[in-house]
Design an enzyme around this catalytic site. Structure first.
Site, PDB file in Angstrom:
ATOM      1  N   LYS A  76       0.823  -1.211   0.000  1.00  0.00           N
ATOM      2  CA  LYS A  76       0.000   0.000   0.000  1.00  0.00           C
ATOM      3  C   LYS A  76       0.855   1.257   0.000  1.00  0.00           C
ATOM      4  O   LYS A  76       1.864   1.334   0.705  1.00  0.00           O
ATOM      5  CB  LYS A  76      -0.927   0.000   1.232  1.00  0.00           C
ATOM      6  CG  LYS A  76      -1.917  -1.159   1.213  1.00  0.00           C
ATOM      7  CD  LYS A  76      -2.634  -1.339   2.541  1.00  0.00           C
ATOM      8  CE  LYS A  76      -3.806  -0.391   2.689  1.00  0.00           C
ATOM      9  NZ  LYS A  76      -4.638  -0.792   3.874  1.00  0.00           N
ATOM     10  N   GLY A 121      -8.377   6.995  -1.810  1.00  0.00           N
ATOM     11  CA  GLY A 121      -9.266   6.704  -2.930  1.00  0.00           C
ATOM     12  C   GLY A 121      -8.979   5.383  -3.626  1.00  0.00           C
ATOM     13  O   GLY A 121      -9.266   5.224  -4.805  1.00  0.00           O
ATOM     14  N   LYS A 173     -15.684   2.614  -2.798  1.00  0.00           N
ATOM     15  CA  LYS A 173     -16.995   2.334  -2.242  1.00  0.00           C
ATOM     16  C   LYS A 173     -18.118   2.547  -3.262  1.00  0.00           C
ATOM     17  O   LYS A 173     -18.062   3.477  -4.055  1.00  0.00           O
ATOM     18  CB  LYS A 173     -17.226   3.226  -1.017  1.00  0.00           C
ATOM     19  CG  LYS A 173     -16.194   2.971   0.078  1.00  0.00           C
ATOM     20  CD  LYS A 173     -16.145   4.095   1.090  1.00  0.00           C
ATOM     21  CE  LYS A 173     -15.039   3.835   2.111  1.00  0.00           C
ATOM     22  NZ  LYS A 173     -14.807   5.016   2.967  1.00  0.00           N
ATOM     23  N   GLU A 217      -6.880   3.052   8.524  1.00  0.00           N
ATOM     24  CA  GLU A 217      -6.423   4.430   8.334  1.00  0.00           C
ATOM     25  C   GLU A 217      -7.452   5.372   8.941  1.00  0.00           C
ATOM     26  O   GLU A 217      -8.579   4.975   9.234  1.00  0.00           O
ATOM     27  CB  GLU A 217      -6.251   4.748   6.836  1.00  0.00           C
ATOM     28  CG  GLU A 217      -7.545   4.693   6.041  1.00  0.00           C
ATOM     29  CD  GLU A 217      -7.460   5.470   4.735  1.00  0.00           C
ATOM     30  OE1 GLU A 217      -6.575   6.335   4.590  1.00  0.00           O
ATOM     31  OE2 GLU A 217      -8.314   5.233   3.860  1.00  0.00           O
ATOM     32  N   ASN A 231      -9.318   9.027   8.040  1.00  0.00           N
ATOM     33  CA  ASN A 231      -9.538  10.091   7.073  1.00  0.00           C
ATOM     34  C   ASN A 231      -9.856  11.365   7.840  1.00  0.00           C
ATOM     35  O   ASN A 231     -10.823  11.421   8.599  1.00  0.00           O
ATOM     36  CB  ASN A 231     -10.682   9.734   6.122  1.00  0.00           C
ATOM     37  CG  ASN A 231     -10.332   8.540   5.245  1.00  0.00           C
ATOM     38  OD1 ASN A 231      -9.186   8.345   4.875  1.00  0.00           O
ATOM     39  ND2 ASN A 231     -11.314   7.715   4.937  1.00  0.00           N
ATOM     40  N   ARG A 252     -11.154  14.290   7.365  1.00  0.00           N
ATOM     41  CA  ARG A 252     -12.015  15.190   6.581  1.00  0.00           C
ATOM     42  C   ARG A 252     -13.437  14.661   6.650  1.00  0.00           C
ATOM     43  O   ARG A 252     -13.673  13.585   7.192  1.00  0.00           O
ATOM     44  CB  ARG A 252     -11.552  15.152   5.122  1.00  0.00           C
ATOM     45  CG  ARG A 252     -11.476  13.702   4.619  1.00  0.00           C
ATOM     46  CD  ARG A 252     -11.401  13.570   3.124  1.00  0.00           C
ATOM     47  NE  ARG A 252     -10.948  12.263   2.690  1.00  0.00           N
ATOM     48  CZ  ARG A 252     -11.718  11.210   2.484  1.00  0.00           C
ATOM     49  NH1 ARG A 252     -13.030  11.284   2.703  1.00  0.00           N
ATOM     50  NH2 ARG A 252     -11.212  10.064   2.068  1.00  0.00           N
ATOM     51  N   ARG A 262     -24.103   5.336  -4.585  1.00  0.00           N
ATOM     52  CA  ARG A 262     -23.406   6.354  -5.374  1.00  0.00           C
ATOM     53  C   ARG A 262     -23.810   6.166  -6.835  1.00  0.00           C
ATOM     54  O   ARG A 262     -23.529   5.129  -7.436  1.00  0.00           O
ATOM     55  CB  ARG A 262     -21.892   6.211  -5.237  1.00  0.00           C
ATOM     56  CG  ARG A 262     -21.401   6.363  -3.805  1.00  0.00           C
ATOM     57  CD  ARG A 262     -19.895   6.515  -3.769  1.00  0.00           C
ATOM     58  NE  ARG A 262     -19.392   6.447  -2.400  1.00  0.00           N
ATOM     59  CZ  ARG A 262     -18.169   6.800  -2.034  1.00  0.00           C
ATOM     60  NH1 ARG A 262     -17.293   7.237  -2.947  1.00  0.00           N
ATOM     61  NH2 ARG A 262     -17.777   6.695  -0.785  1.00  0.00           N
TER      62      ARG A 262
HETATM   63  P1  ADP Z   1     -14.513   8.063   1.196  1.00  0.00           P
HETATM   64  O1  ADP Z   1     -14.038   7.184   2.279  1.00  0.00           O
HETATM   65  O2  ADP Z   1     -15.018   9.390   1.600  1.00  0.00           O
HETATM   66  O3  ADP Z   1     -15.357   7.347   0.221  1.00  0.00           O
HETATM   67  P2  ADP Z   1     -12.495   7.989  -0.781  1.00  0.00           P
HETATM   68  O4  ADP Z   1     -11.229   7.335  -0.365  1.00  0.00           O
HETATM   69  O5  ADP Z   1     -13.400   7.291  -1.707  1.00  0.00           O
HETATM   70  O6  ADP Z   1     -13.174   8.409   0.551  1.00  0.00           O
HETATM   71  O7  ADP Z   1     -12.137   9.419  -1.342  1.00  0.00           O
HETATM   72  C1  ADP Z   1     -13.026  10.519  -1.189  1.00  0.00           C
HETATM   73  C2  ADP Z   1     -12.962  11.417  -2.339  1.00  0.00           C
HETATM   74  O8  ADP Z   1     -11.690  11.946  -2.467  1.00  0.00           O
HETATM   75  C3  ADP Z   1     -13.302  10.772  -3.646  1.00  0.00           C
HETATM   76  O9  ADP Z   1     -14.031  11.679  -4.410  1.00  0.00           O
HETATM   77  C4  ADP Z   1     -11.946  10.481  -4.253  1.00  0.00           C
HETATM   78  O10 ADP Z   1     -12.020  10.473  -5.659  1.00  0.00           O
HETATM   79  C5  ADP Z   1     -11.176  11.653  -3.741  1.00  0.00           C
HETATM   80  N1  ADP Z   1      -9.775  11.396  -3.523  1.00  0.00           N
HETATM   81  C6  ADP Z   1      -9.228  10.510  -2.696  1.00  0.00           C
HETATM   82  N2  ADP Z   1      -7.906  10.610  -2.700  1.00  0.00           N
HETATM   83  C7  ADP Z   1      -7.592  11.617  -3.551  1.00  0.00           C
HETATM   84  C8  ADP Z   1      -6.388  12.255  -3.981  1.00  0.00           C
HETATM   85  N3  ADP Z   1      -5.230  11.876  -3.533  1.00  0.00           N
HETATM   86  N4  ADP Z   1      -6.470  13.269  -4.860  1.00  0.00           N
HETATM   87  C9  ADP Z   1      -7.653  13.681  -5.319  1.00  0.00           C
HETATM   88  N5  ADP Z   1      -8.816  13.140  -4.938  1.00  0.00           N
HETATM   89  C10 ADP Z   1      -8.797  12.122  -4.080  1.00  0.00           C
HETATM   90  P1  ADP Z   2      -7.491   4.256   0.812  1.00  0.00           P
HETATM   91  O1  ADP Z   2      -6.622   5.203   1.581  1.00  0.00           O
HETATM   92  O2  ADP Z   2      -7.201   4.227  -0.634  1.00  0.00           O
HETATM   93  O3  ADP Z   2      -8.926   4.411   1.159  1.00  0.00           O
HETATM   94  P2  ADP Z   2      -7.415   1.910   2.525  1.00  0.00           P
HETATM   95  O4  ADP Z   2      -6.200   1.603   3.315  1.00  0.00           O
HETATM   96  O5  ADP Z   2      -8.561   2.515   3.260  1.00  0.00           O
HETATM   97  O6  ADP Z   2      -7.011   2.820   1.300  1.00  0.00           O
HETATM   98  O7  ADP Z   2      -7.905   0.605   1.770  1.00  0.00           O
HETATM   99  C1  ADP Z   2      -8.920   0.658   0.786  1.00  0.00           C
HETATM  100  C2  ADP Z   2      -9.667  -0.654   0.719  1.00  0.00           C
HETATM  101  O8  ADP Z   2      -8.780  -1.743   0.383  1.00  0.00           O
HETATM  102  C3  ADP Z   2     -10.294  -1.075   2.041  1.00  0.00           C
HETATM  103  O9  ADP Z   2     -11.559  -0.502   2.221  1.00  0.00           O
HETATM  104  C4  ADP Z   2     -10.357  -2.579   1.888  1.00  0.00           C
HETATM  105  O10 ADP Z   2     -11.461  -2.950   1.100  1.00  0.00           O
HETATM  106  C5  ADP Z   2      -9.119  -2.928   1.113  1.00  0.00           C
HETATM  107  N1  ADP Z   2      -8.007  -3.294   2.001  1.00  0.00           N
HETATM  108  C6  ADP Z   2      -7.078  -2.442   2.475  1.00  0.00           C
HETATM  109  N2  ADP Z   2      -6.191  -3.083   3.275  1.00  0.00           N
HETATM  110  C7  ADP Z   2      -6.546  -4.384   3.296  1.00  0.00           C
HETATM  111  C8  ADP Z   2      -6.029  -5.556   3.949  1.00  0.00           C
HETATM  112  N3  ADP Z   2      -4.953  -5.526   4.721  1.00  0.00           N
HETATM  113  N4  ADP Z   2      -6.662  -6.738   3.738  1.00  0.00           N
HETATM  114  C9  ADP Z   2      -7.750  -6.783   2.940  1.00  0.00           C
HETATM  115  N5  ADP Z   2      -8.287  -5.731   2.313  1.00  0.00           N
HETATM  116  C10 ADP Z   2      -7.713  -4.525   2.480  1.00  0.00           C
HETATM  117 MG    MG Z   3      -9.799   4.173   2.991  1.00  0.00          MG
END
Ligand code: ADP
Ligand code: ADP
Ligand code: MG
Length: 448
Positions: free
Chosen positions: A158, A164, A237, A288, A290, A292, A338
């Site tokens: 990761k 996102g 999501k 993690e 977030n 915001r 969504r």
């Molecule tokens: P949530 O948990 O709110 O669904 P997401 O991880 O899907 O969060 O991201 C929320 C929003 O932020 C989405 O519209 C995604 O496209 C946008 N996003 C996430 N990471 C980034 C990034 N690094 N730069 C620009 N947009 C991002």
């Molecule tokens: P982002 O910052 O892009 O939202 P996350 O760390 O929240 O990234 O991971 C995004 C998604 O990937 C999680 O909601 C989950 O579905 C999957 N995922 C992340 N880490 C793991 C893990 N260790 N094992 C299985 N699935 C994972």
């Molecule tokens: Mg996440």
């Protein structure tokens, strides 16, 4: 209390924030790119300032242009929404230096949580359970092989700066590790300008359950229960619900306590979300935080009656939280779908274009958060979400029924949408019996 807030975002979240400001008597400033001249947020705000060309780096990510717009309009606060600059510590710091309140946490907590490898380390020290994995950043390939052997395959690579769903790779066995690291690094560099990666155990078929927290600037922290966000495509999501159909009072209390601990460990204020993976023995692991407002925040608003965006504005203005943990009550069930401009038949390829006809569903318990209108042009430059459709009812069964009819009533012409896909999902017997986990949409083609 803030008197004039600039919204450094676009689309439905900008509209959502403008509405919250109005109800609090706060004046609003929209910023927009040249591609967004006709957008709703620019039309309904009290003032609107063009901040540059379509490319996000020249407009919605352009810190200087945004702060110049603050100065020009006399805004005393900036709400970053989600995405764009919302988790950019440099932006939060620059706002502070310019004497503008950032409607978010302090820059130090953003920095701490934005580095996901470091955040995990801090959580571990604070006694919050984390997914087993590398101690921080993985630097060399040799190190990676060693760590993977230690935790056992499958593993996940990761991006430490990720978000996102970007910069994440699943590694089933040793032969896939090198390639996964190379591609995760490339993607991370492209999206986040930082190629640091970490590794963790791949938890098999868990649920993604996240806890909403609210914290003020005086150390008061409450949690507002959970959202189940296990229905994902490519780690993004698709449909969320609150409460989680697998939650128990006891597990909620333990996860809520862990989330509050997480927020306190980084001196957090603002709304925030602590994401966990939950395995089928109800073990939960911090993934993690977030720092915001979250896309799916409306489902929590419906089951708690708390307006999260207003709370963000009040907290940033220096108000104390007006309620305590024991005042938080969860009532009823909420589901969010969504609705995106994309074609599920062609691997969900985005479908920008003009909306030639539009009918939005309504009625009791149906909420739409959107910024589109008939004649609106969805540009290829930004996110392709058309609307968030949210259904709220006394229990899950009734919320599903309401969502089915709301989706059936939803009409969009001119662009492709995933409405039929969402309908198939909400009608799926495994969804109805809540028999799903984060791998569900990858394993099952719900449209067949
Ligand atoms: P949530 O948990 O709110 O669904 P997401 O991880 O899907 O969060 O991201 C929320 C929003 O932020 C989405 O519209 C995604 O496209 C946008 N996003 C996430 N990471 C980034 C990034 N690094 N730069 C620009 N947009 C991002
Ligand atoms: P982002 O910052 O892009 O939202 P996350 O760390 O929240 O990234 O991971 C995004 C998604 O990937 C999680 O909601 C989950 O579905 C999957 N995922 C992340 N880490 C793991 C893990 N260790 N094992 C299985 N699935 C994972
Ligand atoms: Mg996440």
């Amino acid at each position: 209390m803030l008197s004039k807030v600039l919204i450094a975002n676009r689309g439905e979240i900008a509209v959502r924030i403008i509405r919250a400001c109005r109800e609090l008597g706060i004046r609003t400033v929209a910023v927009f790119s040249e591609a967004d001249r006709g957008s709703l947020h620019a039309q309904i705000a009290d003032e609107a300032v063009c901040i540059g060309p379509a490319a996000t780096k020249d407009s919605y990510l352009n810190i200087n242009a945004i702060l110049a717009a603050c100065e020009l309009t006399g805004a005393d606060g900036v709400h970053p929404g989600f995405g764009f600059l919302s988790e950019n510590a440099q932006f939060a710091k620059t706002c502070r230096r310019c004497g503008v309140a950032f409607v978010g946490p302090n820059a130090e907590s953003i920095e701490m949580m934005g580095d996901k490898a470091r955040a995990k380390d801090t959580m571990k020290k604070a006694g919050v359970p984390v997914v087993p994995g590398s101690d921080g950043i993985v630097r060399t390939l040799e190190e990676a092989y060693e760590i993977a052997d230690g935790i056992g395959y499958p593993v996940m690579v990761k991006a430490s700066a990720g978000g996102g769903g970007r910069g994440i790779r699943l590694v089933n066995d040793e032969s896939e590790l090198e390639n996964a690291i190379v591609t995760a690094r490339q993607e991370a560099l492209q999206f986040f300008g930082n190629d640091e990666i970490y590794m963790e155990k791949f938890i098999v078929n868990p649920r993604h359950i996240e806890i909403q927290v609210l914290a003020d600037q005086y150390g008061n922290v409450v949690h507002l229960g959970e959202r189940d966000c296990s229905l994902q495509r490519r780690n993004q999501k698709v449909l969320e619900e609150a409460p989680s159909p697998v939650m128990t009072e006891e597990l909620r209390a333990r996860m809520g306590e862990a989330a509050v601990k997480a927020a306190k460990a980084c001196g957090y204020w603002n709304a925030g979300t602590v994401e966990f993976l939950v395995d089928n023995s109800s073990n939960f692991y911090f993934m993690e935080m977030n720092t915001r407002i979250q896309v799916e925040h409306p489902i929590t608003e419906l089951v708690t009656g708390v307006d999260l965006v207003k709370q963000q504005l009040l907290i940033a203005g220096g108000e104390k939280l007006s309620f305590r943990q024991e005042d938080v009550r969860l009532t009823g069930h909420a589901i969010e779908c969504r609705v995106n401009a994309e074609n599920p038949k062609f691997n969900f390829r985005p479908s920008p274009g003009k909306i030639t006809a539009l009918h939005l569903p309504g009625g009791p318990g149906v909420r739409i958060d959107s910024a589109v209108y008939q004649g609106y042009e969805i540009t290829p430059y930004y996110d392709n979400m058309i609307a968030k459709l949210i259904a709220y009812a006394p229990d899950r069964e009734q919320a599903i029924m309401k969502m089915k009819w709301a989706l059936a009533e939803f009409l969009v012409e001119g662009v492709d949408t995933n409405i039929d896909f969402q309908l198939s999902l909400i009608r799926d017997p495994d969804f109805e019996s809540a028999n799903y986990d984060i791998g569900f949409l990858n394993r099952k083609n719900v449209m067949n």
